[in-house]
Design an enzyme around this catalytic site. Sequence first.
Site, PDB file in Angstrom:
ATOM      1  N   GLU A  35       0.895  -1.198  -0.050  1.00 55.36           N
ATOM      2  CA  GLU A  35      -0.059   0.001  -0.218  1.00 55.36           C
ATOM      3  C   GLU A  35       0.954   1.244   0.049  1.00 55.36           C
ATOM      4  OE1 GLU A  35      -3.423   0.829  -0.259  1.00 55.36           O
ATOM      5  OE2 GLU A  35      -2.415   2.727  -0.381  1.00 55.36           O
ATOM      6  N   LEU A  40      -3.718   2.556   6.137  1.00 54.16           N
ATOM      7  CA  LEU A  40      -4.500   1.301   5.265  1.00 54.16           C
ATOM      8  C   LEU A  40      -5.954   1.938   5.183  1.00 54.16           C
ATOM      9  CD1 LEU A  40      -2.761  -1.598   7.338  1.00 54.16           C
ATOM     10  CD2 LEU A  40      -2.239  -0.472   5.036  1.00 54.16           C
ATOM     11  N   GLY A  42      -7.486   2.341   2.178  1.00 56.38           N
ATOM     12  CA  GLY A  42      -7.597   2.604   0.858  1.00 56.38           C
ATOM     13  C   GLY A  42      -8.631   4.001   0.713  1.00 56.38           C
ATOM     14  N   GLY A 179     -22.051  16.838 -11.874  1.00 57.41           N
ATOM     15  CA  GLY A 179     -22.589  15.317 -11.998  1.00 57.41           C
ATOM     16  C   GLY A 179     -23.505  15.127 -10.924  1.00 57.41           C
ATOM     17  N   ALA A 269     -17.279  15.764  -9.999  1.00 59.81           N
ATOM     18  CA  ALA A 269     -18.006  14.394  -9.539  1.00 59.81           C
ATOM     19  C   ALA A 269     -18.579  13.624 -10.722  1.00 59.81           C
ATOM     20  CB  ALA A 269     -18.819  14.405  -8.402  1.00 59.81           C
ATOM     21  N   GLY A 271     -17.732  10.549 -11.819  1.00 60.31           N
ATOM     22  CA  GLY A 271     -17.461   9.046 -11.790  1.00 60.31           C
ATOM     23  C   GLY A 271     -15.825   8.864 -11.476  1.00 60.31           C
ATOM     24  N   ARG A 272     -15.626   7.502 -11.398  1.00 55.25           N
ATOM     25  CA  ARG A 272     -14.393   7.206 -11.062  1.00 55.25           C
ATOM     26  C   ARG A 272     -13.726   6.368 -12.088  1.00 55.25           C
ATOM     27  NH1 ARG A 272     -12.765   8.629  -6.124  1.00 55.25           N
ATOM     28  NH2 ARG A 272     -11.458   6.809  -5.773  1.00 55.25           N
ATOM     29  N   HIS A 444     -43.895  -4.056  14.898  1.00 48.21           N
ATOM     30  CA  HIS A 444     -44.677  -2.812  14.783  1.00 48.21           C
ATOM     31  C   HIS A 444     -44.160  -1.909  15.976  1.00 48.21           C
ATOM     32  CE1 HIS A 444     -48.164  -0.080  13.962  1.00 48.21           C
ATOM     33  NE2 HIS A 444     -48.120  -0.403  15.161  1.00 48.21           N
TER      34      HIS A 444
HETATM   35  P1  FAD Z   1      -9.620   1.549  -2.931  1.00 55.16           P
HETATM   36  O1  FAD Z   1     -10.321   1.583  -1.688  1.00 55.16           O
HETATM   37  O2  FAD Z   1      -9.491   2.563  -4.032  1.00 55.16           O
HETATM   38  O3  FAD Z   1      -8.075   0.921  -2.576  1.00 55.16           O
HETATM   39  C1  FAD Z   1      -7.079   0.924  -3.143  1.00 55.16           C
HETATM   40  C2  FAD Z   1      -6.116   1.241  -2.585  1.00 55.16           C
HETATM   41  O4  FAD Z   1      -4.825   0.792  -3.596  1.00 55.16           O
HETATM   42  C3  FAD Z   1      -5.491   2.725  -2.480  1.00 55.16           C
HETATM   43  O5  FAD Z   1      -5.163   2.850  -1.108  1.00 55.16           O
HETATM   44  C4  FAD Z   1      -4.239   2.885  -3.251  1.00 55.16           C
HETATM   45  O6  FAD Z   1      -3.616   3.953  -2.516  1.00 55.16           O
HETATM   46  C5  FAD Z   1      -3.774   1.581  -3.430  1.00 55.16           C
HETATM   47  N1  FAD Z   1      -2.816   1.342  -4.417  1.00 55.16           N
HETATM   48  C6  FAD Z   1      -3.321   1.777  -5.712  1.00 55.16           C
HETATM   49  N2  FAD Z   1      -2.249   1.406  -6.462  1.00 55.16           N
HETATM   50  C7  FAD Z   1      -1.308   0.837  -5.840  1.00 55.16           C
HETATM   51  C8  FAD Z   1       0.270   0.671  -6.121  1.00 55.16           C
HETATM   52  N3  FAD Z   1       0.480   0.801  -7.593  1.00 55.16           N
HETATM   53  N4  FAD Z   1       0.837   0.296  -5.211  1.00 55.16           N
HETATM   54  C9  FAD Z   1       0.337   0.194  -3.858  1.00 55.16           C
HETATM   55  N5  FAD Z   1      -0.701   0.373  -3.631  1.00 55.16           N
HETATM   56  C10 FAD Z   1      -1.702   1.264  -4.533  1.00 55.16           C
HETATM   57  N6  FAD Z   1     -18.636   2.923  -1.276  1.00 55.16           N
HETATM   58  C11 FAD Z   1     -19.639   2.276  -0.629  1.00 55.16           C
HETATM   59  O7  FAD Z   1     -19.904   1.192  -0.629  1.00 55.16           O
HETATM   60  N7  FAD Z   1     -20.211   3.113   0.367  1.00 55.16           N
HETATM   61  C12 FAD Z   1     -20.038   4.306   0.535  1.00 55.16           C
HETATM   62  O8  FAD Z   1     -20.747   5.125   1.488  1.00 55.16           O
HETATM   63  C13 FAD Z   1     -19.064   5.123  -0.500  1.00 55.16           C
HETATM   64  N8  FAD Z   1     -18.850   6.372  -0.316  1.00 55.16           N
HETATM   65  C14 FAD Z   1     -17.779   6.908  -0.894  1.00 55.16           C
HETATM   66  C15 FAD Z   1     -17.720   8.354  -1.001  1.00 55.16           C
HETATM   67  C16 FAD Z   1     -16.561   8.779  -1.732  1.00 55.16           C
HETATM   68  C17 FAD Z   1     -16.522  10.306  -1.590  1.00 55.16           C
HETATM   69  C18 FAD Z   1     -15.754   8.304  -2.716  1.00 55.16           C
HETATM   70  C19 FAD Z   1     -14.769   8.840  -3.566  1.00 55.16           C
HETATM   71  C20 FAD Z   1     -15.961   6.625  -2.669  1.00 55.16           C
HETATM   72  C21 FAD Z   1     -17.099   6.149  -1.871  1.00 55.16           C
HETATM   73  N9  FAD Z   1     -17.472   4.619  -2.097  1.00 55.16           N
HETATM   74  C22 FAD Z   1     -18.466   4.245  -1.273  1.00 55.16           C
HETATM   75  C23 FAD Z   1     -16.824   3.907  -3.117  1.00 55.16           C
HETATM   76  C24 FAD Z   1     -15.827   2.976  -2.233  1.00 55.16           C
HETATM   77  O9  FAD Z   1     -14.710   3.884  -1.679  1.00 55.16           O
HETATM   78  C25 FAD Z   1     -15.056   2.140  -3.309  1.00 55.16           C
HETATM   79  O10 FAD Z   1     -15.754   1.479  -4.072  1.00 55.16           O
HETATM   80  C26 FAD Z   1     -13.639   1.273  -2.565  1.00 55.16           C
HETATM   81  O11 FAD Z   1     -13.055   2.094  -1.697  1.00 55.16           O
HETATM   82  C27 FAD Z   1     -13.089   0.482  -3.453  1.00 55.16           C
HETATM   83  O12 FAD Z   1     -12.194  -0.382  -2.863  1.00 55.16           O
HETATM   84  P2  FAD Z   1     -10.849  -0.797  -3.336  1.00 55.16           P
HETATM   85  O13 FAD Z   1     -10.283  -2.096  -2.474  1.00 55.16           O
HETATM   86  O14 FAD Z   1     -11.412  -1.464  -4.561  1.00 55.16           O
HETATM   87  O15 FAD Z   1     -10.052   0.231  -3.677  1.00 55.16           O
HETATM   88  P1  NAI Z   2     -21.511   8.540 -10.454  1.00 56.05           P
HETATM   89  O1  NAI Z   2     -21.459   7.379 -11.709  1.00 56.05           O
HETATM   90  O2  NAI Z   2     -22.419   8.043  -9.401  1.00 56.05           O
HETATM   91  O3  NAI Z   2     -22.174   9.733 -11.038  1.00 56.05           O
HETATM   92  C1  NAI Z   2     -21.614  10.588 -11.878  1.00 56.05           C
HETATM   93  C2  NAI Z   2     -22.691  11.778 -12.467  1.00 56.05           C
HETATM   94  O4  NAI Z   2     -22.057  12.399 -13.481  1.00 56.05           O
HETATM   95  C3  NAI Z   2     -23.751  10.798 -13.497  1.00 56.05           C
HETATM   96  O5  NAI Z   2     -24.969  11.269 -13.384  1.00 56.05           O
HETATM   97  C4  NAI Z   2     -23.433  11.217 -14.921  1.00 56.05           C
HETATM   98  O6  NAI Z   2     -24.226  11.110 -16.032  1.00 56.05           O
HETATM   99  C5  NAI Z   2     -22.723  12.594 -14.890  1.00 56.05           C
HETATM  100  N1  NAI Z   2     -21.718  12.964 -15.757  1.00 56.05           N
HETATM  101  C6  NAI Z   2     -21.030  12.409 -16.289  1.00 56.05           C
HETATM  102  N2  NAI Z   2     -20.315  13.276 -17.108  1.00 56.05           N
HETATM  103  C7  NAI Z   2     -20.764  14.519 -16.897  1.00 56.05           C
HETATM  104  C8  NAI Z   2     -20.519  15.849 -17.475  1.00 56.05           C
HETATM  105  N3  NAI Z   2     -19.474  16.146 -18.354  1.00 56.05           N
HETATM  106  N4  NAI Z   2     -21.455  16.878 -17.073  1.00 56.05           N
HETATM  107  C9  NAI Z   2     -22.303  16.673 -16.221  1.00 56.05           C
HETATM  108  N5  NAI Z   2     -22.560  15.363 -15.702  1.00 56.05           N
HETATM  109  C10 NAI Z   2     -21.766  14.265 -16.239  1.00 56.05           C
HETATM  110  O7  NAI Z   2     -20.067   9.011 -10.115  1.00 56.05           O
HETATM  111  P2  NAI Z   2     -19.805   9.633  -8.797  1.00 56.05           P
HETATM  112  O8  NAI Z   2     -20.795  10.388  -8.038  1.00 56.05           O
HETATM  113  O9  NAI Z   2     -18.652  10.543  -9.029  1.00 56.05           O
HETATM  114  O10 NAI Z   2     -19.226   8.465  -7.841  1.00 56.05           O
HETATM  115  C11 NAI Z   2     -18.088   7.500  -8.237  1.00 56.05           C
HETATM  116  C12 NAI Z   2     -18.320   6.219  -7.544  1.00 56.05           C
HETATM  117  O11 NAI Z   2     -18.144   6.267  -6.182  1.00 56.05           O
HETATM  118  C13 NAI Z   2     -19.741   5.737  -8.030  1.00 56.05           C
HETATM  119  O12 NAI Z   2     -19.506   4.635  -8.865  1.00 56.05           O
HETATM  120  C14 NAI Z   2     -20.265   5.139  -6.623  1.00 56.05           C
HETATM  121  O13 NAI Z   2     -20.687   3.751  -6.784  1.00 56.05           O
HETATM  122  C15 NAI Z   2     -18.962   5.348  -5.665  1.00 56.05           C
HETATM  123  N6  NAI Z   2     -19.600   6.148  -4.567  1.00 56.05           N
HETATM  124  C16 NAI Z   2     -20.473   5.076  -3.810  1.00 56.05           C
HETATM  125  C17 NAI Z   2     -21.094   6.006  -2.460  1.00 56.05           C
HETATM  126  C18 NAI Z   2     -22.099   5.094  -1.984  1.00 56.05           C
HETATM  127  O14 NAI Z   2     -22.138   3.930  -2.119  1.00 56.05           O
HETATM  128  N7  NAI Z   2     -23.088   5.813  -0.859  1.00 56.05           N
HETATM  129  C19 NAI Z   2     -20.918   7.304  -2.484  1.00 56.05           C
HETATM  130  C20 NAI Z   2     -20.064   7.818  -3.131  1.00 56.05           C
HETATM  131  C21 NAI Z   2     -19.664   7.389  -4.128  1.00 56.05           C
END
Ligand code: FAD
Ligand code: NAI
Length: 465
Positions: A35, A40, A42, A179, A269, A271-272, A444
């Site tokens: 990592e 730790l 992520g 977004g 925001a 997407g990712r 209930h």
């Molecule tokens: P990550 O959590 O991204 O972890 C990957 C790790 O790998 C990172 O720490 C990174 O530093 C490390 N890494 C990458 N490349 C390398 C390398 N080459 N060598 C060593 N280390 C490396 N999901 C939910 O289910 N519920 C939520 O409420 C939620 N809220 C979110 C809110 C936000 C603002 C964001 C951005 C995301 C949210 N998500 C949520 C999504 C969730 O965070 C991810 O789906 C989840 O973290 C994915 O887990 P992962 O283990 O695949 O990767």
């Molecule tokens: P998202 O995919 O949920 O939403 C992105 C939005 O941006 C979409 O509605 C899309 O149509 C729009 N969009 C794309 N390009 C655009 C543009 N050029 N102009 C305007 N709108 C545009 O992605 P988001 O919100 O960034 O989240 C990323 C990921 O993180 C999601 O896949 C989600 O699963 C995860 N996440 C999960 C959470 C949870 O489970 N509660 C909380 C936060 C993130």
Amino acid sequence: MADYDFDVLVIGAGPGGYVAAIRAAQLGLKTACAESRETLGGTCLNVGCIPSKALLHASELFEEASSGALAKFGVKIAGAELDLDQMHAEKAKAVKELTGGIEGLFKKNRVEWLKGRAAFTAADTVDVGGRRVRAKNIVIATGSSVTPLPGVTVDDEVVIDSTGALALPKVPEQLIVIGGGVIGLELGSVWKRLGAKVTVVEYLDQILPGMDGEVRRESAKIFKKQGFVLKTGTKVTKVERNGAQATVTVEPAAGGAAETLTADAVLVAIGRRPNVDGLNLDAAGLTLNNRGQIAVDHDFGTSVPGIWAIGDVTPGPMLAHKAEDEGIAVAENIAGLTGIVNHDVIPGVVYTHPEIAGVGKTEEELAAANVAFKVGKFPFLANSRAKTNRDTDGFVKVIADAQSDRVLGVHIISSLAGTMIAQAAQAMEFGATSEDIAYTCHAHPTHSEAIKEAAMAVTGKPIHM
Ligand code: FAD
Ligand code: NAI
């Protein structure tokens, strides 16, 4: 173990990677986890799920205390004040406790943390922070990071991504969110509750893509009622920083007259995308699919024997619990057991107020697949506990197969939807019919009774409607 350093090397310590490493060690495999972050956990623990939920919780308390909303319950609060630094400090404390907790679990389970960035030098060999490590199995769990908007520079001051939006030092007067997905609505809610005027610009006709159509429409109504300005069907053509502000140029997605909006914070925001840069996948003989992800088979094996992949770097919803379940399954598969994840039953929750949750298929997906289905719906306006709590926004929708009655999807808008959806996921995992749910005794008065009533409504026989 011949000349291998480890049975299992996991790359990335997010919810996918750290869980895979712990389970592999529990199964008696000599395990390391690389990592590159200082801590730790992520994305999820450091800059995702945990800090966002900390701010959602705290901002909800602030709004409740400051808006006068509690007065009708006989709770009058005068002089409620925002201490944003303290809010951030409490969030940081939760993050520290949880990331430190994973470090403790690594020690307890004898998982070695290799600090640094990992890059393949061969299919079974990886360089981590100057150390060459050979492992019999390598699990790629490198997660994802923010998708950039072409032509827009995130400067971490005015133009920010989700990480910046978790750490704003003051409440912006105007926040523009680009977004209308999960991040935009959750973090938009945080800053709206703390006093910002929030405009969400969404390219598509509806917010929250992928969710059930009726849920998307109803959510939009609720967010508008809360004061969000939702500009759907709108595209951003330019973002220009002018000192402490930014100007965002937008126009209808279908084409038309442009308009400019000004804000003191712009959250991108949209997407990712999977983290694969710098992994040197070529050296391992791995290629990416057309979405830049690492494709896997049913067992989470990649096209190269001995290399596995899980979580956000692979296809499927980018969710922490999906990554965690895959982490357990991949470790079990490596150990010669049978690790399975049912990707048809992965709940998704948006932690706004009310919460929005779904599991299984939407009506639109079933219609597109020509599956005949029945729908039962029950509004919280008719649920006694929701009425008592003055918490009546939303509904439960149960979708069942028209012939077999097997539940195919459940969608909920409710203050407690995130907790309630677990019952639906479990029922679906056990292959329940809507009748099974309808004949299960629900306590209930609870919000959960709305799930029972929606299940009864599938056959047209709810009691309280
Ligand atoms: P990550 O959590 O991204 O972890 C990957 C790790 O790998 C990172 O720490 C990174 O530093 C490390 N890494 C990458 N490349 C390398 C390398 N080459 N060598 C060593 N280390 C490396 N999901 C939910 O289910 N519920 C939520 O409420 C939620 N809220 C979110 C809110 C936000 C603002 C964001 C951005 C995301 C949210 N998500 C949520 C999504 C969730 O965070 C991810 O789906 C989840 O973290 C994915 O887990 P992962 O283990 O695949 O990767
Ligand atoms: P998202 O995919 O949920 O939403 C992105 C939005 O941006 C979409 O509605 C899309 O149509 C729009 N969009 C794309 N390009 C655009 C543009 N050029 N102009 C305007 N709108 C545009 O992605 P988001 O919100 O960034 O989240 C990323 C990921 O993180 C999601 O896949 C989600 O699963 C995860 N996440 C999960 C959470 C949870 O489970 N509660 C909380 C936060 C993130």
